[in-house]
Design a protein around this motif. Sequence first.
Motif, PDB file in Angstrom:
ATOM      1  N   SER A   2      27.766  23.191  40.345  1.00 36.86           N
ATOM      2  CA  SER A   2      28.805  22.732  41.278  1.00 36.86           C
ATOM      3  C   SER A   2      28.248  22.459  42.667  1.00 36.86           C
ATOM      4  CB  SER A   2      29.933  23.767  41.358  1.00 36.86           C
ATOM      5  OG  SER A   2      29.506  24.941  42.031  1.00 36.86           O
ATOM      6  N   GLN A   3      27.154  23.146  43.010  1.00 40.70           N
ATOM      7  CA  GLN A   3      26.547  22.967  44.328  1.00 40.70           C
ATOM      8  C   GLN A   3      25.535  21.830  44.361  1.00 40.70           C
ATOM      9  OE1 GLN A   3      24.978  26.925  44.904  1.00 40.70           O
ATOM     10  NE2 GLN A   3      26.886  27.714  45.757  1.00 40.70           N
ATOM     11  N   LEU A   4      25.120  21.358  43.193  1.00 41.89           N
ATOM     12  CA  LEU A   4      24.098  20.309  43.127  1.00 41.89           C
ATOM     13  C   LEU A   4      24.676  18.900  43.010  1.00 41.89           C
ATOM     14  CD1 LEU A   4      21.553  22.013  40.675  1.00 41.89           C
ATOM     15  CD2 LEU A   4      21.240  21.645  43.131  1.00 41.89           C
ATOM     16  N   VAL A   5      25.936  18.794  42.601  1.00 40.13           N
ATOM     17  CA  VAL A   5      26.524  17.483  42.347  1.00 40.13           C
ATOM     18  C   VAL A   5      27.022  16.827  43.638  1.00 40.13           C
ATOM     19  CG1 VAL A   5      27.155  18.092  39.986  1.00 40.13           C
ATOM     20  CG2 VAL A   5      28.785  18.513  41.851  1.00 40.13           C
ATOM     21  N   ASP A   6      27.430  15.569  43.515  1.00 45.44           N
ATOM     22  CA  ASP A   6      27.896  14.806  44.680  1.00 45.44           C
ATOM     23  C   ASP A   6      29.360  15.047  45.008  1.00 45.44           C
ATOM     24  OD1 ASP A   6      25.485  13.032  45.311  1.00 45.44           O
ATOM     25  OD2 ASP A   6      25.754  12.692  43.161  1.00 45.44           O
ATOM     26  N   GLY A   7      30.113  15.561  44.061  1.00 50.72           N
ATOM     27  CA  GLY A   7      31.523  15.795  44.307  1.00 50.72           C
ATOM     28  C   GLY A   7      32.197  16.441  43.118  1.00 50.72           C
ATOM     29  N   HIS A   8      33.458  16.868  43.324  1.00 47.33           N
ATOM     30  CA  HIS A   8      34.248  17.500  42.267  1.00 47.33           C
ATOM     31  C   HIS A   8      35.504  16.672  42.025  1.00 47.33           C
ATOM     32  CE1 HIS A   8      32.465  21.570  43.840  1.00 47.33           C
ATOM     33  NE2 HIS A   8      31.569  20.836  43.197  1.00 47.33           N
ATOM     34  N   ILE A   9      35.917  16.593  40.770  1.00 44.39           N
ATOM     35  CA  ILE A   9      37.132  15.854  40.431  1.00 44.39           C
ATOM     36  C   ILE A   9      38.031  16.734  39.571  1.00 44.39           C
ATOM     37  CG2 ILE A   9      36.181  13.528  40.619  1.00 44.39           C
ATOM     38  CD1 ILE A   9      35.749  13.531  37.608  1.00 44.39           C
ATOM     39  N   THR A  10      39.332  16.484  39.665  1.00 39.44           N
ATOM     40  CA  THR A  10      40.301  17.207  38.841  1.00 39.44           C
ATOM     41  C   THR A  10      41.321  16.232  38.280  1.00 39.44           C
ATOM     42  OG1 THR A  10      41.736  17.651  40.747  1.00 39.44           O
ATOM     43  CG2 THR A  10      40.112  19.347  40.176  1.00 39.44           C
ATOM     44  N   ILE A  11      41.940  16.652  37.185  1.00 35.67           N
ATOM     45  CA  ILE A  11      43.033  15.899  36.575  1.00 35.67           C
ATOM     46  C   ILE A  11      44.328  16.609  36.952  1.00 35.67           C
ATOM     47  CG2 ILE A  11      44.074  15.129  34.411  1.00 35.67           C
ATOM     48  CD1 ILE A  11      41.229  15.240  33.185  1.00 35.67           C
ATOM     49  N   PRO A  12      45.232  15.956  37.683  1.00 36.17           N
ATOM     50  CA  PRO A  12      46.479  16.624  38.097  1.00 36.17           C
ATOM     51  C   PRO A  12      47.262  17.148  36.895  1.00 36.17           C
ATOM     52  CG  PRO A  12      46.187  14.564  39.274  1.00 36.17           C
ATOM     53  CD  PRO A  12      45.145  14.583  38.199  1.00 36.17           C
ATOM     54  N   MET A  13      47.710  18.390  36.971  1.00 37.74           N
ATOM     55  CA  MET A  13      48.468  19.030  35.896  1.00 37.74           C
ATOM     56  C   MET A  13      49.871  19.344  36.408  1.00 37.74           C
ATOM     57  SD  MET A  13      46.084  19.064  33.590  1.00 37.74           S
ATOM     58  CE  MET A  13      46.804  20.100  32.330  1.00 37.74           C
ATOM     59  N   LEU A  14      50.879  18.938  35.659  1.00 32.51           N
ATOM     60  CA  LEU A  14      52.262  19.108  36.093  1.00 32.51           C
ATOM     61  C   LEU A  14      53.022  20.140  35.276  1.00 32.51           C
ATOM     62  CD1 LEU A  14      53.134  15.343  36.681  1.00 32.51           C
ATOM     63  CD2 LEU A  14      52.170  17.002  38.283  1.00 32.51           C
ATOM     64  N   GLY A  15      52.312  20.802  34.371  1.00 36.81           N
ATOM     65  CA  GLY A  15      52.955  21.809  33.540  1.00 36.81           C
ATOM     66  C   GLY A  15      52.478  23.209  33.866  1.00 36.81           C
ATOM     67  N   MET A  16      52.609  24.094  32.909  1.00 36.36           N
ATOM     68  CA  MET A  16      52.232  25.489  33.105  1.00 36.36           C
ATOM     69  C   MET A  16      50.735  25.714  32.977  1.00 36.36           C
ATOM     70  SD  MET A  16      54.931  27.202  33.891  1.00 36.36           S
ATOM     71  CE  MET A  16      54.459  28.895  33.566  1.00 36.36           C
ATOM     72  N   VAL A  17      50.073  24.933  32.135  1.00 33.02           N
ATOM     73  CA  VAL A  17      48.636  25.143  31.938  1.00 33.02           C
ATOM     74  C   VAL A  17      47.864  24.532  33.107  1.00 33.02           C
ATOM     75  CG1 VAL A  17      48.823  25.222  29.438  1.00 33.02           C
ATOM     76  CG2 VAL A  17      48.402  23.027  30.556  1.00 33.02           C
ATOM     77  N   GLN A  18      46.704  25.108  33.392  1.00 33.54           N
ATOM     78  CA  GLN A  18      45.919  24.677  34.542  1.00 33.54           C
ATOM     79  C   GLN A  18      44.887  23.613  34.212  1.00 33.54           C
ATOM     80  OE1 GLN A  18      44.343  28.410  36.106  1.00 33.54           O
ATOM     81  NE2 GLN A  18      45.939  28.437  37.655  1.00 33.54           N
ATOM     82  N   SER A  19      44.551  23.480  32.939  1.00 28.67           N
ATOM     83  CA  SER A  19      43.505  22.512  32.589  1.00 28.67           C
ATOM     84  C   SER A  19      43.665  22.037  31.156  1.00 28.67           C
ATOM     85  CB  SER A  19      42.122  23.152  32.767  1.00 28.67           C
ATOM     86  OG  SER A  19      41.949  24.227  31.858  1.00 28.67           O
ATOM     87  N   LEU A  20      42.981  20.951  30.845  1.00 26.46           N
ATOM     88  CA  LEU A  20      42.959  20.398  29.494  1.00 26.46           C
ATOM     89  C   LEU A  20      41.747  20.911  28.735  1.00 26.46           C
ATOM     90  CD1 LEU A  20      43.743  16.678  30.398  1.00 26.46           C
ATOM     91  CD2 LEU A  20      45.336  18.312  29.380  1.00 26.46           C
ATOM     92  N   ASN A  21      41.808  20.808  27.417  1.00 30.00           N
ATOM     93  CA  ASN A  21      40.619  21.029  26.610  1.00 30.00           C
ATOM     94  C   ASN A  21      39.510  20.108  27.108  1.00 30.00           C
ATOM     95  OD1 ASN A  21      39.077  19.628  24.192  1.00 30.00           O
ATOM     96  ND2 ASN A  21      39.398  21.762  23.606  1.00 30.00           N
ATOM     97  N   VAL A  22      38.263  20.555  27.081  1.00 27.86           N
ATOM     98  CA  VAL A  22      37.170  19.794  27.680  1.00 27.86           C
ATOM     99  C   VAL A  22      37.009  18.411  27.061  1.00 27.86           C
ATOM    100  CG1 VAL A  22      35.392  20.803  26.162  1.00 27.86           C
ATOM    101  CG2 VAL A  22      34.745  19.909  28.421  1.00 27.86           C
ATOM    102  N   SER A  23      37.212  18.290  25.759  1.00 31.96           N
ATOM    103  CA  SER A  23      37.062  16.978  25.131  1.00 31.96           C
ATOM    104  C   SER A  23      38.202  16.040  25.509  1.00 31.96           C
ATOM    105  CB  SER A  23      36.959  17.107  23.607  1.00 31.96           C
ATOM    106  OG  SER A  23      38.146  17.639  23.051  1.00 31.96           O
ATOM    107  N   VAL A  24      39.397  16.602  25.700  1.00 27.45           N
ATOM    108  CA  VAL A  24      40.538  15.792  26.148  1.00 27.45           C
ATOM    109  C   VAL A  24      40.323  15.349  27.593  1.00 27.45           C
ATOM    110  CG1 VAL A  24      43.022  15.768  26.555  1.00 27.45           C
ATOM    111  CG2 VAL A  24      42.099  16.936  24.551  1.00 27.45           C
ATOM    112  N   ALA A  25      39.856  16.274  28.433  1.00 27.61           N
ATOM    113  CA  ALA A  25      39.567  15.928  29.825  1.00 27.61           C
ATOM    114  C   ALA A  25      38.523  14.822  29.905  1.00 27.61           C
ATOM    115  CB  ALA A  25      39.081  17.170  30.578  1.00 27.61           C
TER     116      ALA A  25
END
Length: 220
Positions: A130-153
């Motif tokens: 996380s400290q070596l990359v150029d930036g961080h990205i997220t997929i906005p989540m509108l439900g109860m779960v905080q993230s998607l399965n990695v392959s879905v993401a």
Amino acid sequence: MLYKRHNRLKEVLKKRQPHLTVLMEDIHKPHNLSAIIRTCDAVGILDIHVVNKNGNYPTFSKISQGSDKWVFITSYNNINDAINTLKHRQFKIYAAHFSNIAIDYRNVNYTEPIAILLGAEKWGVSKEASQLVDGHITIPMLGMVQSLNVSVAAAVILFEAQRQRLEAKMYTKIQLSPKTYSKILFEWSYPNISELYKKNGRQYPALEENGQILEGNVLI
């Protein structure tokens, strides 16, 4: 080789995007890895990069549907080597990672040389990565779960990259050099024969328009 199959290989190769890739860090579940490879093939990615502490990257053939034959995989022993290699090739690297500097994944310009870093299923991207990359990205989540399965993401992000590249008409012009295009076309067309040529240090023979080998003296 059947002419129809040869044309199919050429059409797929013409759309390959050498400046779009994925870097996977310690994704150890075969079904996730295989699903990501399948998505990479679907959006025209030429090669992907894998870091696995165990030194291997098992795939699940029923999910990948053979797509691992068409996407080149480079493996590394550690994340630092992988990131340095991609940066040396002028890639910008964005990690799918929750942080206070993360931006919406749609706000990235995917028409540039870009690599998407995906972390392990349970822990996500490592602190070092996380400290070596150029930036961080997220997929906005509108439900109860905080993230998607990695392959879905991976699929969500990569199809946004495909959308941008389609709009920029990057799939209508061959992105590979003529030398690389010819080399990969021969390897896809004749995998067994190409291995024989590589073993003997010989240059691949040219192909006719219908996909047949032009030379008469094929190595046997």
